[in-house]
Design a protein around this motif. Sequence first.
Motif, PDB file in Angstrom:
ATOM      1  N   GLN A 179     -61.135   9.693  34.284  1.00 53.73           N
ATOM      2  CA  GLN A 179     -59.769  10.543  34.672  1.00 53.73           C
ATOM      3  C   GLN A 179     -60.130  11.422  35.696  1.00 53.73           C
ATOM      4  O   GLN A 179     -60.911  12.562  35.580  1.00 53.73           O
ATOM      5  N   ILE A 180     -59.224  11.214  36.775  1.00 49.64           N
ATOM      6  CA  ILE A 180     -59.484  12.094  37.978  1.00 49.64           C
ATOM      7  C   ILE A 180     -58.741  13.391  37.922  1.00 49.64           C
ATOM      8  O   ILE A 180     -57.853  13.521  37.498  1.00 49.64           O
ATOM      9  N   GLU A 181     -59.724  14.554  38.058  1.00 49.98           N
ATOM     10  CA  GLU A 181     -58.906  15.747  37.926  1.00 49.98           C
ATOM     11  C   GLU A 181     -58.758  16.590  39.421  1.00 49.98           C
ATOM     12  O   GLU A 181     -57.987  17.381  39.626  1.00 49.98           O
ATOM     13  N   ARG A 182     -59.677  16.386  40.204  1.00 52.48           N
ATOM     14  CA  ARG A 182     -59.498  16.815  41.543  1.00 52.48           C
ATOM     15  C   ARG A 182     -60.284  15.819  42.524  1.00 52.48           C
ATOM     16  O   ARG A 182     -61.471  15.288  42.444  1.00 52.48           O
ATOM     17  N   THR A 183     -59.764  15.767  43.785  1.00 56.45           N
ATOM     18  CA  THR A 183     -60.618  15.087  44.802  1.00 56.45           C
ATOM     19  C   THR A 183     -60.417  15.991  45.894  1.00 56.45           C
ATOM     20  O   THR A 183     -59.531  16.718  46.117  1.00 56.45           O
ATOM     21  N   VAL A 184     -61.368  15.776  46.943  1.00 52.79           N
ATOM     22  CA  VAL A 184     -61.419  16.414  48.077  1.00 52.79           C
ATOM     23  C   VAL A 184     -61.565  15.404  49.213  1.00 52.79           C
ATOM     24  O   VAL A 184     -62.637  14.549  49.189  1.00 52.79           O
ATOM     25  N   ALA A 238     -52.264  16.263  54.620  1.00 53.24           N
ATOM     26  CA  ALA A 238     -51.474  14.995  54.188  1.00 53.24           C
ATOM     27  C   ALA A 238     -51.646  14.914  52.656  1.00 53.24           C
ATOM     28  O   ALA A 238     -52.423  15.609  52.178  1.00 53.24           O
ATOM     29  N   ASN A 239     -50.691  14.089  52.132  1.00 55.95           N
ATOM     30  CA  ASN A 239     -50.668  13.875  50.863  1.00 55.95           C
ATOM     31  C   ASN A 239     -51.277  12.675  50.400  1.00 55.95           C
ATOM     32  O   ASN A 239     -50.937  11.591  50.898  1.00 55.95           O
ATOM     33  N   ALA A 240     -52.420  12.615  49.706  1.00 57.58           N
ATOM     34  CA  ALA A 240     -53.214  11.358  49.702  1.00 57.58           C
ATOM     35  C   ALA A 240     -52.832  10.452  48.509  1.00 57.58           C
ATOM     36  O   ALA A 240     -52.917   9.573  48.574  1.00 57.58           O
ATOM     37  N   GLY A 299     -53.216  27.748  44.050  1.00 59.67           N
ATOM     38  CA  GLY A 299     -52.679  26.626  44.994  1.00 59.67           C
ATOM     39  C   GLY A 299     -52.063  27.080  46.141  1.00 59.67           C
ATOM     40  O   GLY A 299     -51.245  26.321  46.515  1.00 59.67           O
ATOM     41  N   PHE A 300     -52.309  28.291  46.517  1.00 62.18           N
ATOM     42  CA  PHE A 300     -51.717  28.760  48.032  1.00 62.18           C
ATOM     43  C   PHE A 300     -52.805  28.288  49.270  1.00 62.18           C
ATOM     44  O   PHE A 300     -52.271  28.740  50.051  1.00 62.18           O
ATOM     45  N   ALA A 301     -53.841  28.040  49.030  1.00 63.72           N
ATOM     46  CA  ALA A 301     -54.910  27.837  49.946  1.00 63.72           C
ATOM     47  C   ALA A 301     -55.628  26.773  49.539  1.00 63.72           C
ATOM     48  O   ALA A 301     -55.737  26.275  48.221  1.00 63.72           O
ATOM     49  N   HIS A 302     -56.463  25.948  50.489  1.00 58.54           N
ATOM     50  CA  HIS A 302     -57.452  25.099  50.037  1.00 58.54           C
ATOM     51  C   HIS A 302     -58.719  25.522  50.768  1.00 58.54           C
ATOM     52  O   HIS A 302     -58.800  25.820  51.798  1.00 58.54           O
ATOM     53  N   LYS A 303     -59.664  24.915  50.162  1.00 62.04           N
ATOM     54  CA  LYS A 303     -61.280  25.158  51.104  1.00 62.04           C
ATOM     55  C   LYS A 303     -61.477  23.883  51.807  1.00 62.04           C
ATOM     56  O   LYS A 303     -61.370  22.588  51.134  1.00 62.04           O
ATOM     57  N   ILE A 304     -61.764  24.110  53.026  1.00 63.35           N
ATOM     58  CA  ILE A 304     -62.193  22.729  53.829  1.00 63.35           C
ATOM     59  C   ILE A 304     -63.749  22.779  53.717  1.00 63.35           C
ATOM     60  O   ILE A 304     -64.379  23.464  54.583  1.00 63.35           O
ATOM     61  N   ALA A 327     -64.592  26.743  55.193  1.00 63.58           N
ATOM     62  CA  ALA A 327     -63.340  27.341  55.626  1.00 63.58           C
ATOM     63  C   ALA A 327     -62.106  27.258  54.817  1.00 63.58           C
ATOM     64  O   ALA A 327     -62.254  26.170  53.964  1.00 63.58           O
ATOM     65  N   TYR A 328     -61.137  28.241  55.017  1.00 62.55           N
ATOM     66  CA  TYR A 328     -60.040  27.937  54.043  1.00 62.55           C
ATOM     67  C   TYR A 328     -58.725  28.090  54.897  1.00 62.55           C
ATOM     68  O   TYR A 328     -58.794  28.577  56.114  1.00 62.55           O
ATOM     69  N   ILE A 329     -57.751  27.296  54.431  1.00 64.18           N
ATOM     70  CA  ILE A 329     -56.471  27.048  55.008  1.00 64.18           C
ATOM     71  C   ILE A 329     -55.464  27.194  54.062  1.00 64.18           C
ATOM     72  O   ILE A 329     -55.483  26.770  52.872  1.00 64.18           O
ATOM     73  N   ALA A 330     -54.322  27.843  54.471  1.00 64.41           N
ATOM     74  CA  ALA A 330     -53.118  27.963  53.682  1.00 64.41           C
ATOM     75  C   ALA A 330     -52.536  26.655  53.410  1.00 64.41           C
ATOM     76  O   ALA A 330     -52.645  25.875  54.373  1.00 64.41           O
ATOM     77  N   CYS A 331     -52.026  26.484  52.119  1.00 63.36           N
ATOM     78  CA  CYS A 331     -51.528  25.081  51.813  1.00 63.36           C
ATOM     79  C   CYS A 331     -50.172  24.793  52.383  1.00 63.36           C
ATOM     80  O   CYS A 331     -49.307  25.813  52.471  1.00 63.36           O
ATOM     81  N   SER A 332     -50.036  23.627  53.020  1.00 59.39           N
ATOM     82  CA  SER A 332     -48.797  23.116  53.721  1.00 59.39           C
ATOM     83  C   SER A 332     -47.673  22.944  52.958  1.00 59.39           C
ATOM     84  O   SER A 332     -46.574  22.804  53.157  1.00 59.39           O
ATOM     85  N   HIS A 333     -48.179  22.682  51.472  1.00 60.74           N
ATOM     86  CA  HIS A 333     -47.160  22.168  50.626  1.00 60.74           C
ATOM     87  C   HIS A 333     -47.235  23.058  49.462  1.00 60.74           C
ATOM     88  O   HIS A 333     -46.996  22.539  48.101  1.00 60.74           O
ATOM     89  N   LEU A 334     -47.077  24.249  49.606  1.00 62.86           N
ATOM     90  CA  LEU A 334     -46.839  25.100  48.389  1.00 62.86           C
ATOM     91  C   LEU A 334     -46.016  25.060  47.647  1.00 62.86           C
ATOM     92  O   LEU A 334     -44.706  24.661  47.748  1.00 62.86           O
ATOM     93  N   GLY A 335     -46.293  25.089  46.249  1.00 62.36           N
ATOM     94  CA  GLY A 335     -45.394  24.865  45.117  1.00 62.36           C
ATOM     95  C   GLY A 335     -45.195  23.228  44.682  1.00 62.36           C
ATOM     96  O   GLY A 335     -44.740  23.137  43.763  1.00 62.36           O
ATOM     97  N   SER A 336     -45.756  22.431  45.449  1.00 64.29           N
ATOM     98  CA  SER A 336     -45.590  21.005  45.091  1.00 64.29           C
ATOM     99  C   SER A 336     -47.099  20.662  44.492  1.00 64.29           C
ATOM    100  O   SER A 336     -48.270  20.938  45.029  1.00 64.29           O
ATOM    101  N   ASP A 337     -46.996  19.602  43.537  1.00 67.27           N
ATOM    102  CA  ASP A 337     -48.043  19.261  42.819  1.00 67.27           C
ATOM    103  C   ASP A 337     -48.438  17.915  43.613  1.00 67.27           C
ATOM    104  O   ASP A 337     -47.790  17.083  43.745  1.00 67.27           O
TER     105      ASP A 337
END
Length: 157
Positions: free
Chosen positions: A138-143, A119-121, A82-87, A92-102
């Motif tokens: 049941q949604i487990e992951r969205t992009v 942003a938080n969706a 949860g430290f980075a996300h794939k765009i 490409a990859y970017i560091a998470c702006s909300h590290l530590g939050s679900d």
Amino acid sequence: MPIGFEHHNHSACISDTLQRAEVHCREANLNFTPVRRRALEILLQEHRALGAYDLLTELAASGMGKQPPVAYRALDFLVSAGFAHKIERLNAYIACSHLGSDHAPAFLICRNCNAINEANAELANGRLGDAARAAGFQIERTVVEALGLCPACQDAP
């Protein structure tokens, strides 16, 4: 240095996020190796999406290996922790702006300069969540990636 579309204290951002990542890894018994730590640090320094080979170039310059698996393994770890996300749009990859939050991230991508704002969706609570519940899904992951123009590019002549 902008984070997404906003300005902030970049040095504090990097050190604070690295410290939170170290604590999280220690508490979750995850192995935060020097390569993984350096990969996160590079993503934080750039505050933009980097491809795996861009990251590999930086890791190699730090003496941490020149083979693609070095970067891909580090990125896999950062994303799974949860430290980075794939765009997806940029592969490409970017560091998470909300590290530590679900959270359910949504990425606002400037089509002109490729700046990205996370942003938080909260999609599960909106129309998509309603549709999923109605279908018994049941949604487990969205992009979510939205393409447009950032404030700086909108103001550019």
